[in-house]
Design a protein around this motif. Structure first.
Motif, PDB file in Angstrom:
ATOM      1  N   PHE A 178      -7.319  -4.221  -1.411  1.00  0.00           N
ATOM      2  CA  PHE A 178      -7.129  -3.294  -2.512  1.00  0.00           C
ATOM      3  C   PHE A 178      -8.331  -3.468  -3.436  1.00  0.00           C
ATOM      4  CE2 PHE A 178      -3.153  -4.476  -0.667  1.00  0.00           C
ATOM      5  CZ  PHE A 178      -2.401  -3.319  -0.655  1.00  0.00           C
TER       6      PHE A 178
ATOM      7  N   VAL B 226      -8.123   1.026  -7.361  1.00  0.00           N
ATOM      8  CA  VAL B 226      -6.676   0.819  -7.405  1.00  0.00           C
ATOM      9  C   VAL B 226      -6.330   0.328  -8.814  1.00  0.00           C
ATOM     10  CG1 VAL B 226      -4.800  -0.633  -6.514  1.00  0.00           C
ATOM     11  CG2 VAL B 226      -6.478   0.331  -4.941  1.00  0.00           C
TER      12      VAL B 226
ATOM     13  N   ALA C  85       0.836  -1.209   0.000  1.00  0.00           N
ATOM     14  CA  ALA C  85       0.000   0.000   0.000  1.00  0.00           C
ATOM     15  C   ALA C  85       0.869   1.257   0.000  1.00  0.00           C
ATOM     16  CB  ALA C  85      -0.934   0.001   1.207  1.00  0.00           C
TER      17      ALA C  85
ATOM     18  N   ILE D  10      -8.115   1.583  -0.618  1.00  0.00           N
ATOM     19  CA  ILE D  10      -7.448   0.499   0.099  1.00  0.00           C
ATOM     20  C   ILE D  10      -8.038   0.477   1.504  1.00  0.00           C
ATOM     21  CG2 ILE D  10      -5.267  -0.440   0.931  1.00  0.00           C
ATOM     22  CD1 ILE D  10      -3.870   1.300  -1.250  1.00  0.00           C
TER      23      ILE D  10
END
Length: 141
Positions: free
Chosen positions: A65, A120, A39, A53
């Motif tokens: 994620f 993400v 992360a 996240i």
């Protein structure tokens, strides 16, 4: 960079809520310190705008994620990284999503969704998991 917090309709207004993976998002789960390293790497590379996240603050401290629906199955994830959601998956998995504000224990946002990063980036995540996995095995993380 526009990192203003963005509240997709799958983010609850208060507390936290379970959502079925593969519908609003796919999810990739990584445990503890490795998940935190991945992360941090993503956030640094994205100049603070890595996308959603979610972190569990107790137990194994899983990091989730959240990817665009269908993105998880397009990548080969390394050992220790678990993908949830997508077509062809026979298991049903729900992921907890916290509200953007207030008491969301035992979940919290490690990185919030934004208008420019509502999910993400799966390719960037795949690269970060591979590099971080090698660093953890070598003890250089």
């Amino acid at each position: 960079m526009n990192n203003a917090i963005h509240a997709p309709d799958w983010v609850p207004a208060t507390g936290h809520q379970l959502h079925l993976t593969g519908v609003y998002f796919d999810a990739v789960r990584i445990e503890g310190v490795r998940g935190e390293l991945v992360a941090a790497r993503l956030i640094e590379r994205a100049d603070g705008d890595a996308g959603p996240i979610v972190c569990e603050v107790n137990g194994f401290r899983w990091m989730y994620f959240l990817l665009a629906p269908g993105e998880g199955r397009r990548h080969q994830w390394p050992l220790g990284v678990r993908q949830f959601g997508g077509r062809g998956v026979r298991t049903v998995t729900y992921i907890g999503v916290p509200a953007l504000d207030g008491n969301t224990w035992p979940l919290r946002w490690y990185s919030e969704p934004t208008a420019t990063a509502p999910y993400v980036d799966a390719e960037a995540l795949c690269q970060a998991t591979t590099v971080t996995g090698r660093e953890v095995r070598r003890g250089t993380a």
